[in-house]
Design a protein around this motif. Structure first.
Motif, PDB file in Angstrom:
ATOM      1  N   TYR A 284      -7.569  26.660  -9.596  1.00 40.10           N
ATOM      2  CA  TYR A 284      -8.491  26.256 -10.246  1.00 40.10           C
ATOM      3  C   TYR A 284      -9.735  27.044 -10.066  1.00 40.10           C
ATOM      4  O   TYR A 284     -10.076  27.485  -8.793  1.00 40.10           O
ATOM      5  CB  TYR A 284      -8.711  24.806  -9.743  1.00 40.10           C
TER       6      TYR A 284
ATOM      7  N   LYS B 298     -17.961  27.522 -20.898  1.00 43.72           N
ATOM      8  CA  LYS B 298     -16.607  27.444 -20.746  1.00 43.72           C
ATOM      9  C   LYS B 298     -15.867  28.035 -21.761  1.00 43.72           C
ATOM     10  O   LYS B 298     -14.865  28.763 -21.716  1.00 43.72           O
ATOM     11  CB  LYS B 298     -15.959  26.047 -20.623  1.00 43.72           C
TER      12      LYS B 298
ATOM     13  N   LYS C 201     -12.856  21.912 -14.381  1.00 43.31           N
ATOM     14  CA  LYS C 201     -12.604  23.440 -14.039  1.00 43.31           C
ATOM     15  C   LYS C 201     -11.526  24.092 -14.851  1.00 43.31           C
ATOM     16  O   LYS C 201     -10.871  23.281 -15.559  1.00 43.31           O
ATOM     17  CB  LYS C 201     -11.958  23.437 -12.423  1.00 43.31           C
TER      18      LYS C 201
ATOM     19  N   ASN D  88     -14.195  27.839 -11.249  1.00 46.36           N
ATOM     20  CA  ASN D  88     -15.260  27.223 -12.129  1.00 46.36           C
ATOM     21  C   ASN D  88     -15.521  28.009 -13.385  1.00 46.36           C
ATOM     22  O   ASN D  88     -16.064  27.555 -14.343  1.00 46.36           O
ATOM     23  CB  ASN D  88     -16.370  27.116 -11.080  1.00 46.36           C
TER      24      ASN D  88
ATOM     25  N   HIS E  42     -12.183  29.654  -5.519  1.00 46.89           N
ATOM     26  CA  HIS E  42     -11.175  28.971  -5.998  1.00 46.89           C
ATOM     27  C   HIS E  42     -10.497  27.920  -5.287  1.00 46.89           C
ATOM     28  O   HIS E  42     -10.757  27.825  -4.163  1.00 46.89           O
ATOM     29  CB  HIS E  42      -9.891  29.812  -6.559  1.00 46.89           C
TER      30      HIS E  42
END
Length: 140
Positions: A110, A25, A80, A112, A102
């Motif tokens: 949003y 992330k 997310k 992932n 999304h």
């Protein structure tokens, strides 16, 4: 009177990204930082404790409520990644058809991970959002 919580501040964007828990992330956040910075031409600024925003505009609703907001932005949240684009723009919905994996809420889109989306469509969404907001509100 209502006090807007999400305001531009001087917190460090890099420190915020470095605080993101998962390495993947964090990597996506840096990739988005590059894409948004390059596409908008604006420096990244923190808005509130967790939104990385680019540019700003002043809005005033018919109700009299007004404030400032980022033109576009994102936040690498735990579940997310939230992408912030203009709401109320029909062209946004058209672009999202080709965006990739999304989900969309009223104010956010949003994802992932960046690998799930078409980066060229992301750039088009960023540009469309800025165009729409400039036409709708007075940019600062």
């Amino acid at each position: 009177m209502y006090e807007l919580k999400t305001k531009e501040n001087d917190n460090s964007v890099i420190e915020f990204i470095e605080s993101v828990e998962t390495p993947k992330k964090r990597e996506d956040a840096y990739r988005l930082l590059d894409i948004f910075t390059e596409t908008t031409g604006y420096p990244a600024k923190m808005w509130g404790p967790s939104i990385i925003g680019f540019g700003s505009y002043h809005y005033k609703y018919a109700s009299g409520h007004e404030g400032d907001a980022a033109l576009v932005g994102f936040s690498p949240r735990k579940a997310k990644i939230s992408l912030y684009f203009a709401t109320g723009d029909d062209k946004r919905e058209e672009l999202l058809k080709d965006f990739g994996k999304h989900t969309a809420g009223k104010a956010c889109v949003y994802i992932n991970k960046v690998a799930d989306i078409d980066v060229d469509v992301l750039k088009a969404l960023i540009n469309q959002s800025i165009k729409f907001l400039r036409e709708t509100y007075t940019e600062q």
